[in-house]
Structure formats: C-alpha cells, structure tokens
Write a protein that holds these residues in place. Structure first.
Motif, short mmCIF file in Angstrom:
data_model
loop_
_atom_site.label_atom_id
_atom_site.label_comp_id
_atom_site.label_asym_id
_atom_site.label_seq_id
_atom_site.Cartn_x
_atom_site.Cartn_y
_atom_site.Cartn_z
N VAL A 1 0.84 -1.20 0.00
CA VAL A 1 0.00 0.00 0.00
C VAL A 1 0.88 1.25 0.00
O VAL A 1 0.55 2.25 -0.65
CB VAL A 1 -0.96 -0.01 1.20
CG1 VAL A 1 -1.77 1.29 1.26
CG2 VAL A 1 -1.90 -1.21 1.12
N VAL A 2 1.99 1.20 0.73
CA VAL A 2 2.93 2.33 0.70
C VAL A 2 3.36 2.60 -0.75
O VAL A 2 3.39 3.75 -1.21
CB VAL A 2 4.17 2.04 1.58
CG1 VAL A 2 5.23 3.14 1.39
CG2 VAL A 2 3.77 1.95 3.05
N ASP A 3 3.68 1.54 -1.49
CA ASP A 3 4.09 1.71 -2.88
C ASP A 3 2.95 2.28 -3.73
O ASP A 3 3.18 3.09 -4.63
CB ASP A 3 4.56 0.38 -3.45
CG ASP A 3 5.88 -0.08 -2.83
OD1 ASP A 3 6.60 0.78 -2.28
OD2 ASP A 3 6.18 -1.29 -2.88
N GLN A 4 1.71 1.85 -3.45
CA GLN A 4 0.57 2.40 -4.19
C GLN A 4 0.40 3.89 -3.91
O GLN A 4 0.11 4.68 -4.81
CB GLN A 4 -0.71 1.66 -3.80
CG GLN A 4 -0.77 0.22 -4.28
CD GLN A 4 -2.07 -0.45 -3.87
OE1 GLN A 4 -3.16 0.04 -4.15
NE2 GLN A 4 -1.98 -1.56 -3.17
N LEU A 5 0.57 4.27 -2.65
CA LEU A 5 0.46 5.68 -2.30
C LEU A 5 1.57 6.50 -2.96
O LEU A 5 1.33 7.61 -3.43
CB LEU A 5 0.52 5.84 -0.78
CG LEU A 5 -0.70 5.32 0.00
CD1 LEU A 5 -0.39 5.22 1.48
CD2 LEU A 5 -1.91 6.21 -0.23
N ARG B 1 0.78 7.04 -6.53
CA ARG B 1 -0.31 8.01 -6.67
C ARG B 1 0.17 9.43 -6.40
O ARG B 1 -0.52 10.40 -6.69
CB ARG B 1 -1.44 7.66 -5.71
CG ARG B 1 -2.72 8.43 -5.87
CD ARG B 1 -3.67 8.11 -4.76
NE ARG B 1 -4.96 8.78 -4.91
CZ ARG B 1 -5.18 10.06 -4.62
NH1 ARG B 1 -4.19 10.82 -4.19
NH2 ARG B 1 -6.38 10.59 -4.78
N GLY B 2 1.37 9.57 -5.82
CA GLY B 2 1.87 10.89 -5.46
C GLY B 2 1.42 11.36 -4.10
O GLY B 2 1.61 12.53 -3.75
N ALA B 3 0.84 10.45 -3.29
CA ALA B 3 0.41 10.80 -1.93
C ALA B 3 1.58 10.56 -0.98
O ALA B 3 1.58 9.64 -0.17
CB ALA B 3 -0.80 9.97 -1.54
N TRP B 4 2.58 11.42 -1.10
CA TRP B 4 3.84 11.18 -0.41
C TRP B 4 3.72 11.24 1.10
O TRP B 4 4.31 10.42 1.81
CB TRP B 4 4.88 12.19 -0.90
CG TRP B 4 5.22 12.01 -2.34
CD1 TRP B 4 4.80 12.78 -3.39
CD2 TRP B 4 6.01 10.97 -2.91
NE1 TRP B 4 5.30 12.28 -4.57
CE2 TRP B 4 6.05 11.18 -4.30
CE3 TRP B 4 6.71 9.88 -2.37
CZ2 TRP B 4 6.74 10.34 -5.17
CZ3 TRP B 4 7.41 9.05 -3.23
CH2 TRP B 4 7.42 9.27 -4.60
N ARG B 5 2.99 12.18 1.62
CA ARG B 5 2.90 12.30 3.08
C ARG B 5 2.10 11.14 3.68
O ARG B 5 2.45 10.64 4.75
CB ARG B 5 2.27 13.65 3.46
CG ARG B 5 3.12 14.83 2.97
CD ARG B 5 2.89 16.10 3.74
NE ARG B 5 3.68 17.17 3.16
CZ ARG B 5 4.97 17.38 3.38
NH1 ARG B 5 5.61 16.55 4.19
NH2 ARG B 5 5.61 18.37 2.80
N ASP B 6 1.06 10.71 3.00
CA ASP B 6 0.32 9.54 3.49
C ASP B 6 1.20 8.29 3.42
O ASP B 6 1.17 7.46 4.34
CB ASP B 6 -0.94 9.34 2.66
CG ASP B 6 -1.93 10.47 2.84
OD1 ASP B 6 -2.65 10.46 3.86
OD2 ASP B 6 -1.99 11.34 1.98
N ALA B 7 1.97 8.17 2.35
CA ALA B 7 2.86 7.02 2.22
C ALA B 7 3.91 7.03 3.32
O ALA B 7 4.20 5.98 3.93
CB ALA B 7 3.53 7.04 0.85
N GLN B 8 4.47 8.20 3.60
CA GLN B 8 5.49 8.27 4.65
C GLN B 8 4.88 7.99 6.03
O GLN B 8 5.50 7.30 6.87
CB GLN B 8 6.15 9.64 4.65
CG GLN B 8 7.33 9.72 5.62
CD GLN B 8 7.80 11.14 5.83
OE1 GLN B 8 6.99 12.03 6.11
NE2 GLN B 8 9.10 11.37 5.70
N ALA B 9 3.67 8.49 6.28
CA ALA B 9 3.03 8.25 7.57
C ALA B 9 2.81 6.75 7.79
O ALA B 9 3.05 6.22 8.88
CB ALA B 9 1.70 9.00 7.66
#
Length: 395
Positions: free
Chosen positions: A210-214, A217-225
C-alpha cells in the motif's frame, strides 16, 4: 479528503437490483447464479430449469415443493434467488424469502450474495459488509473482495468496513489487492488498514504494498506516515543514514538498481570499516558503465532550508570529475542542489556539508549519488567508495 465522481450507490441510482449486483459483484449476478444452480443440480427439478420463462410460475412450483417438504433448504434458496429479481415494489417479498433461506441455509454462498445485494440496495452497510466479509473469509470469493473495495468510496460504508476489522480478520488483504480493479482510491482504505495493523489483521508486507501504491499516486505524506507506522519508531529525515541496518524493499529506504554488478557497474556491501561509526555503505566500481543513480532515497520534506552532512572515504577511485550528492524534486531530473564532488581520498575519511533550500513546489525530494559528468558514468568508474553518517536537519 474528497474525490471526484459519485459514490457507488449514487452512481447506481435508479438501476434495478439485479443490474446493480452485476455491476458490483460481477459473476455474483442473480441470473448467472440461477443458471449455475441448474448446471450443478442445486436447483429443484423444474421442467424449464435451463430455460426459465415465467418467474411467477416457478415461484408457485417452489412454494408447492416447500409445502410438501418444508425442510428442503434448496427450495428456499431458489425462491430467494427468484424473489431477488422482483421489482422494487416487491422488496418486502424478497426480504421474506431471504429470511427463510437464511434460516434453512445460513452458510449457502448464494444466500449470502443475495443478502449482500439487498443490504447494499437499502444502504444497510453493516449487513452488506458482514455478508461480503463472510464470502471472502469462508469462500475466498474474489468478486466479494472487489465489492468490499468498491464500498470504500461510500463514507458510511467505509465506517462499517472499519468496524468489521477484528483480530484474526482475513478479508482485509484481499480487499487491499482489489482496490485498483474496483476503481477505488487507496487513500480511502487508510482507516481500514490502520485498524487492521493495530489488530494484526494484515501482514507488514501487504501494508508495504500500500505504501508503494500511495507513492505511485503521489500521496507522499500519506505514504510516509504509513511507512513510519510500520517501522514503529522515529527516524531522521534521512532513513538509515549510517547504513547500519539491512535494507528494506519498498517504502523509504535506500534504493539501488535491481541488476547484477555486470550491468550496474558496481557491487554493494555493508562492511565494518575502520573510521566508520559502525558499518558503512561500500560501492565497489568495476569499470562497466554506471547505472545512474547507484544509490538514492526519497525524502518527504517541508519547504525550507536544510543542512546536509555526510562522510566518505575512497581507495583507488577513478571517477573522472567525481561523484556528488544531489537533491532534486521527484519527477524532475535537474538537481536544485549539489554537494562538492567526492574524489579519491587515499583511504582517509572526509566530511562533506551542504546547505540547501527545498522549493515549495517539491512534493518529494530525491537524494541521489550522481557522477559530476554523465560521460564519466558512461565510461565506467573503478575503485572503492565508502559512505557513512548521512544527516539532514532543518537549518
């Protein structure tokens, strides 16, 4: 966060019940199940089983069979399937038939499909989720998993999904895998995933996906969180800057070209080296054209001024104009900051420092080790380079 496009139910407004099920559950469509029931001899032996023409006649025949044999569960299932195709005005009839079928055949997958169908049509989200979860966990039904993923688009249904996550739940991972096929948004799955992680109902590797999907998608802050949640510990702005930890695939660890040294132009090791704090990152260049960049990491930073420090040591390094640490916005190959080049140090550790300003237009920053001249990478490097103690702090 709002997303464009209507929710699953709004998009189906005015669509007949069977058509809605076909859109959401695909092969779970009632008519297909009627045909399948005939094929496997689960349907009572009606004269026109394979060519149903008069639903009302079939209902009467089923009721007669039920009167003769009230304990035959197959008749109740068949009646529930037929009544599920009733016009909207006959919702009470469909509900009554379903209740009888659930009483006599509670574990029947066709009954669960009809239950999910009716609950979704009436926006009874907890019941719909419960029926679909049962299909996923007990029947490994991929279409039910896709239907669960589609419900992520409806806020009230999303709340029911979160509430359904319990210790030992096995339906969350199939839902995560179905987000793309269902046309759902991975961001909408975050509340479900967060609860699943807290209840150990999802494997870390599935959460990493899911981190890779985020990231994609360019949702970098959500991916990092999510990445930090999986780590379970705080970290510096540069992760594993001392190269003391083993590398993790995915997320925000160091990235290397995925190819053998004969194709990348170097070999990577993490040896203990005199002068390093513990281990160091060793790059052994073999003279072949260099895969660029040999090492990099994506950083999620707020705009502002930062101070970057690092240490390096080389032995017999032949790298033309040298290599340097560069900072660029993800998606832009042109660096907005570049440190002094790393050249041969004769086996001595050297400190490097750089002050940089992260632009407000940068959604994420890529820290990468790059040759000063592209031609140097193409001609190949030789020698040993050791890296240690990379740090980044707000200035």
């Amino acid at each position: 966060m709002k997303h464009a496009g209507p929710g699953p139910i709004a998009a189906w407004g005015g669509v007949a019940l069977a058509s809605m099920l076909a859109l959401v559950l695909g092969p779970l469509a009632v008519r297909e199940n009627l045909r399948a029931a005939c094929d496997v001899d689960q349907w009572p032996h009606l004269e026109d089983c394979h060519r149903p023409t008069d639903p009302q006649l079939q209902r009467e025949m089923l009721r007669q069979r039920i009167a003769r044999n009230p304990g035959d569960a197959a008749n109740y299932v068949a009646l529930a399937l037929l009544d599920a195709q009733s016009p909207p005005g006959d919702a009470a009839l469909a509900a009554q038939s379903l209740e009888l079928a659930r009483r006599f055949a509670p574990a029947n997958s066709l009954v669960q499909q009809v239950a999910a169908q009716q609950a979704m049509a009436e926006r009874r989200w907890p019941e719909a989720v419960a029926a679909l979860v049962g299909l996923v966990e007990h029947r490994a039904d991929p279409q039910a998993a896709r239907a669960l993923a589609a419900l992520l688009r409806e806020p009230e249904a999303r709340a029911a999904l979160v509430a359904a996550v319990q210790p030992g739940s096995t339906w969350v991972e199939p839902l995560l895998r179905s987000i793309g096929p269902a046309g759902a948004d991975v961001l909408d799955a975050m509340p479900v995933l967060t609860r699943a992680l807290a209840r150990q109902a999802v494997r870390p590797e599935s959460a990493l996906a899911v981190v890779d999907q985020l990231r994609a998608r360019g949702a970098w802050r959500d991916a990092q969180a999510l990445w930090l949640h999986l780590l379970g510990r705080p970290t510096g702005l540069i992760y594993n800057g001392g190269f003391d930890l083993g590398f993790l695939r995915g997320g925000f660890d160091w990235e290397f070209p995925n190819a053998p040294p004969s194709r990348t132009g170097f070999e990577v090791q993490q040896p203990q080296v005199a002068g390093a704090h513990d281990r160091a990152l060793a790059l052994y260049f073999n003279g072949r054209p260099l895969a660029v960049p040999p090492v990099s990491q994506v950083l999620v930073l707020f705009p502002g001024r930062y101070r970057f420090t690092a240490r390096h040591m080389t032995r017999n390094l032949r790298a033309g104009e040298g290599l340097s640490w560069t900072f660029s916005c993800v998606g832009d190959a042109t660096p907005f900051a570049r440190a002094e080049p790393l050249r041969d140090t004769g086996g001595h550790w050297v400190d490097a420092e750089l002050t940089l300003d992260v632009p407000a237009t940068c959604a994420a920053v890529r820290l990468a080790l790059m040759p000063q001249q592209r031609s140097d990478g193409l001609s190949g490097l030789r020698g040993e380079l050791y890296l240690d103690d990379l740090r980044l702090v707000m200035s």
